[in-house]
Design an enzyme around this catalytic site. Structure first.
Site, PDB file in Angstrom:
ATOM      1  N   ALA A 186       2.052  10.330   3.969  1.00 21.20           N
ATOM      2  CA  ALA A 186       2.585  10.796   5.010  1.00 21.20           C
ATOM      3  C   ALA A 186       3.698  11.714   5.023  1.00 21.20           C
ATOM      4  O   ALA A 186       3.800  12.465   5.962  1.00 21.20           O
ATOM      5  CB  ALA A 186       2.909   9.505   5.905  1.00 21.20           C
ATOM      6  N   PRO A 191       0.944   3.938  -1.235  1.00 16.42           N
ATOM      7  CA  PRO A 191       0.604   5.566  -1.490  1.00 16.42           C
ATOM      8  C   PRO A 191       0.477   6.037   0.233  1.00 16.42           C
ATOM      9  O   PRO A 191       0.626   7.174   0.225  1.00 16.42           O
ATOM     10  CB  PRO A 191      -0.846   5.330  -1.949  1.00 16.42           C
ATOM     11  CG  PRO A 191      -0.595   4.333  -3.067  1.00 16.42           C
ATOM     12  CD  PRO A 191       0.217   3.201  -2.378  1.00 16.42           C
ATOM     13  N   ASP A 192       0.457   5.060   0.925  1.00 21.11           N
ATOM     14  CA  ASP A 192       0.094   5.653   2.367  1.00 21.11           C
ATOM     15  C   ASP A 192       1.422   6.405   3.146  1.00 21.11           C
ATOM     16  O   ASP A 192       1.290   7.604   3.175  1.00 21.11           O
ATOM     17  CB  ASP A 192      -0.107   4.481   3.319  1.00 21.11           C
ATOM     18  CG  ASP A 192      -1.567   4.021   3.553  1.00 21.11           C
ATOM     19  OD1 ASP A 192      -2.079   3.567   2.442  1.00 21.11           O
ATOM     20  OD2 ASP A 192      -2.276   4.135   4.624  1.00 21.11           O
ATOM     21  N   PRO A 193       2.487   5.581   2.783  1.00 21.80           N
ATOM     22  CA  PRO A 193       3.813   6.466   3.237  1.00 21.80           C
ATOM     23  C   PRO A 193       4.159   7.543   2.259  1.00 21.80           C
ATOM     24  O   PRO A 193       4.656   8.747   2.721  1.00 21.80           O
ATOM     25  CB  PRO A 193       5.074   5.402   3.255  1.00 21.80           C
ATOM     26  CG  PRO A 193       4.567   4.518   2.216  1.00 21.80           C
ATOM     27  CD  PRO A 193       3.008   4.597   2.337  1.00 21.80           C
ATOM     28  N   ALA A 202       0.683  -1.197   0.010  1.00 15.81           N
ATOM     29  CA  ALA A 202       0.017  -0.015  -0.148  1.00 15.81           C
ATOM     30  C   ALA A 202       0.858   1.629   0.199  1.00 15.81           C
ATOM     31  O   ALA A 202       0.812   2.058   0.799  1.00 15.81           O
ATOM     32  CB  ALA A 202      -0.895   0.051   1.180  1.00 15.81           C
TER      33      ALA A 202
END
Lengths: 435, 398
Positions: A187, A182-184, A180
């Site tokens: 962030a 795109p999460d970091p 996944a």
């Protein structure tokens, strides 16, 4: 020496990964980050053993009595933070939260865009309480536009942002990342945007609203491919690990099970060096492979020769021999190898942090080395030591709550939280020299 | 007022990492002076994609995208005069960004220890493949090597096949993003202390730190995460399904979302099937599950599926390629694409910063031509005469 963000207080309402990581980056940098959790954000308590094993997030797959304090993700993402529970869907919870807002610099949230207004905690309301407050909202698609209320995870944004379209085996479908990704990305952009707003706040005393889109964050990291499409009219094909104009460029099987080395030759010199390392100098004189264009055209033949060589040796050895000869190469490391990696160890990449419910464990570093304001390696000396912390007691690396009783907004809990807010307010006034 | 108004940045970056960092600072109001080698310029100018696929240093999408909001000058740092001019520019700079090999800057007499003496409030960041220290520091890096050594690649792709590198220049972008956060933290700290500092960012570490689930799970339970194909490790269906006119992404990772999905598909009987009881069960029987649901997707268009799923609050999304992105309704509504005119490539859409700030707007200007602002900076800022500048040109300094 202390962290760069000493004296900055952040209220972190986020869940899952993108938001908590953004908050953690700021905490590692020295800010006082208060993780605010509610009932819905605390993981369930009943994990059957087979589920615990699949999750693989608990020490030895044992969830224990308080699994929320034992998950690796929580203990990593909430390190260096203080943890409190507060129910924002109760009027008392909202009132208490507003008292926190008054003495804080930043509110960070990754709810869907309807949630904060529903709590009465949209930016205009917050800024009325504290004009210096910075609110960073980071829903999947941003706070405006036709998709604003869409439910999404990083696993959706990977394809939606275009990232997945650039990844995949040649000629096959778009491929999601395994983590996944795109999460970091979101962030890091959120942390940077908040820091930018804080810089402005320090200079002007003014807060502001940051509307961050996680989808846009990911697309911004392939901006050249979109612009490129408008320049040459071509949608980039998926090439696996190959390069459009350089060869050899790939991932090659090594000795052992599922062991690989990546090799990326970009010049004729590197090609010659590779041939020497493989003890195949005749390849250098092979006219088919004389330049990048030729090597790209005949890549299958080259790959076969390389794999015949790599498959005879361990990936670390292949990497070392190639790097020593000036050929870009990297062993494909799995989690265990990463953890044992000599380079990362020497650079102090793994931090050992103690935690009352999981003991001493290693976690990845914040990957920035500051010469004057080192990042916080362990939980700080918590001000909560000054006060009784019955229901959410441990000051270090606290994950959400410590018992089920604390999850309900009983009057007892509200009293305890109120007394803690009073403690923060006391600290703030002390800092301002009022006591 | 823009957030970083008054902040002066010198950008020595090549290619992606440092350039992306400086580009963000520029969009937020800092003045960026991009310093390129005379004649050759940033290597990004030689990397495509190019206008009509014809290599040209002013027509590279990589360079054009990564160098918006910058002034461009040329300066040869491998000459004594070049180093001296650089030191003058550095005197009133707030930030210096560089991504040369470790040792290159000190070799020019431009290591942080030297620069700190010229300007003690300078924030200097070096973004390199492996950082400034450690046994790999002189190794050759790059996109594929970083994907491999960071552990990121091992978890991407099909378990029976070779690991897959992420699309585009992800490792370098991560280096730039971390540098951006690091610089901002250092600038905030400087507001109190007046002191600048040096920041060492390693791209390998940036990439290794952003898939920490893998490391956490290994540390806590000994689990080595492997590749899982176009799926997700915790639940199914988190995947991409083919549909009538392309593909759709769905990820009902909570069981109630999966239940709603099967209800809207009018397949509630699957909920009764013990093989598909929870996300974990469905993952263990993913092939069987896919066989049963795929026909439903193949009969419907992507728009129909995504909209229906979202009505039922089931996470679903489009599978966009670079062309689709330009037509995306959401991006259009948020004015994400910014049209910029450039003398060599014309009016084109550029991806904007992915966040909007209510008080401090972001602004956009096209990337500079090679040496475009030489006159402005050397004559206007440093007060050189035309003759002096001409002489520097003749000597290959500018």
């Amino acid at each position: 020496m202390t962290g760069a963000l000493k004296g900055i207080r952040i209220l972190d309402l986020t869940r899952v990964w993108s938001g908590p990581l953004a908050g953690r980056i700021l905490a590692d940098l020295g800010a006082e980050v208060i993780q605010v959790s509610g009932r819905v954000t605390v993981p369930r308590a009943d994990y059957p053993p087979e589920v615990a094993k699949i999750l693989a997030v608990f020490p030895d797959n044992e969830p224990g009595e308080r699994p929320w304090n034992r998950t690796s993700a929580n203990n990593d993402f909430h390190r260096n933070k203080l943890g409190i529970t507060l129910e924002l869907n109760t009027p008392e919870g909202v009132e208490l939260f507003k008292r926190f807002v008054k003495i804080s610099d930043v509110v960070l949230e990754n709810y869907s865009p309807r949630v904060m207004p529903n709590f009465g905690l949209d930016y205009p309301s917050l800024s009325q309480i504290n004009p210096a407050i910075i609110l960073c909202s980071m829903p999947g698609y941003g706070s405006t536009g036709p998709y604003r209320d869409w439910v999404s995870y990083g696993t959706n944004l990977d394809p939606a942002s275009g990232l997945a379209s650039l990844m995949g085996y040649p000629g096959e479908e778009a491929h999601m990342s395994g983590n996944a990704y795109p999460d970091p990305i979101a962030a890091l952009h959120a942390a940077g945007a908040i820091l930018t707003a804080l810089f402005h706040q320090r200079r002007t005393g003014k807060g502001q609203f940051i509307d961050l889109s996680q989808a846009e964050s990911a697309t911004s990291l392939i901006g050249e491919a979109v612009l490129g499409y408008t320049l040459n009219g071509k949608i980039p094909p998926r090439l696996g690990n190959r390069h459009p104009s350089q060869a050899p460029h790939g991932c090659y099987k090594c000795e052992g099970e599922d062991k690989w080395v990546a090799i990326a030759v970009s010049t004729d010199e590197e090609w010659a060096a590779l041939c020497h390392v493989m003890e195949s100098p005749e390849l250098i004189d092979d006219q088919r492979f004389a330049d990048s264009a030729g090597r790209c055209e005949n890549q299958d033949a080259i790959d076969e020769r390389i794999e015949a060589w790599t498959s005879q040796r361990p990936h670390h050895e292949a990497m070392r021999l190639l790097q020593e000869a000036g050929v870009p190469a990297g062993a494909v490391l799995d989690a265990a190898e990463l953890f044992a990696n000599e380079h990362l160890s020497e650079r102090d990449f793994f931090w050992e942090i103690d935690h009352p419910e999981v003991g001493l464990r290693k976690y990845v570093a914040l990957p920035m080395k500051f010469s004057k304001t080192p990042v916080q390696k362990t939980a700080w000396e918590s001000i909560t030591n000054m006060f009784s912390q019955k229901s959410w007691g441990f000051p270090k690396m606290r994950s959400p709550s410590s018992n089920k009783r604390a999850l309900s907004a009983t009057s007892q809990l509200i009293r305890e939280i109120a007394s803690t807010i009073a403690a923060f307010e006391f600290k703030e006034r002390s800092r301002n020299g009022l006591y | 007022m823009q957030a970083l108004e008054g902040i002066k940045v010198l950008d020595l970056s090549q290619l992606v990492s440092g350039s992306y960092c400086a580009k963000l600072l520029g969009a937020l109001g800092a003045e960026i002076i991009k310093i390129e080698t005379p004649a050759r310029g940033d290597q990004a100018r030689n990397a495509g994609p190019f206008l009509e696929d014809t290599p040209h240093p002013e027509r590279s999408a990589l360079f054009l995208y990564l160098n918006t909001n910058k002034k461009g000058i040329t300066l040869n740092l491998e000459t004594e005069a070049g180093v001296n001019i650089f030191k003058v520019l550095l005197k009133d700079a707030d930030v210096l960004i560089e991504n040369f090999k470790p040792g290159y800057m000190p070799g020019l007499g431009l290591g942080y220890e030297t620069l700190e003496k010229i300007n003690s409030s300078l924030v200097m960041v070096s973004v390199t493949d492996f950082g400034q220290t450690g046994p790999y520091k002189d190794y050759k890096g790059g996109r594929l090597v970083a994907n491999a050594l960071s552990g990121y690649m091992y978890i991407n792709g099909n378990p029976e096949r070779e690991p897959l590198a992420g699309g585009g220049e992800q490792p370098a972008y991560q280096g730039g993003l971390h540098a951006y956060a690091g610089i901002m933290a250092a600038l905030i700290s400087r507001e109190t202390t007046g002191q600048g500092q040096y920041i060492d960012v390693s791209i390998m570490e940036c990439m290794a730190s952003i898939h920490q689930f893998t490391i956490n799970r290994y540390v806590y339970s000994g689990k080595i995460q492997n590749r899982i194909g176009n799926r997700y490790m915790y639940s199914h269906p988190t995947t991409i399904y083919p549909c009538k006119d392309g593909y759709v992404s769905i990820s009902p990772s909570m069981d109630e979302q999966a239940e709603r999905m099967l209800l809207l598909m009018e397949m509630p009987h699957l909920l009764e099937d013990p093989r598909f009881e929870t996300g974990f069960h469905r993952l263990a029987h993913a092939e069987e599950f896919d066989e049963l649901v795929k026909p439903w997707f193949l009969e419907r268009s992507k728009e129909e599926i995504v909209k229906l799923c979202q009505e039922w609050r089931v996470p679903a999304a489009y599978v966009n390629n670079v062309a689709d992105l330009l037509d995306d309704e959401q991006y259009k509504a948020r004015h994400y694409w910014v049209m910029l005119d450039h003398p060599e490539t014309g009016m084109r859409p550029y991806a904007g910063p992915p966040f909007k700030m209510s008080e401090t707007p972001t602004e956009y200007e096209r990337a500079p031509l090679l040496g475009e602002h030489n006159d402005e900076i050397y004559l206007g800022r440093l007060g050189l005469s035309r003759d002096e500048l001409e002489k520097l040109r003749e000597n290959g300094v500018v």
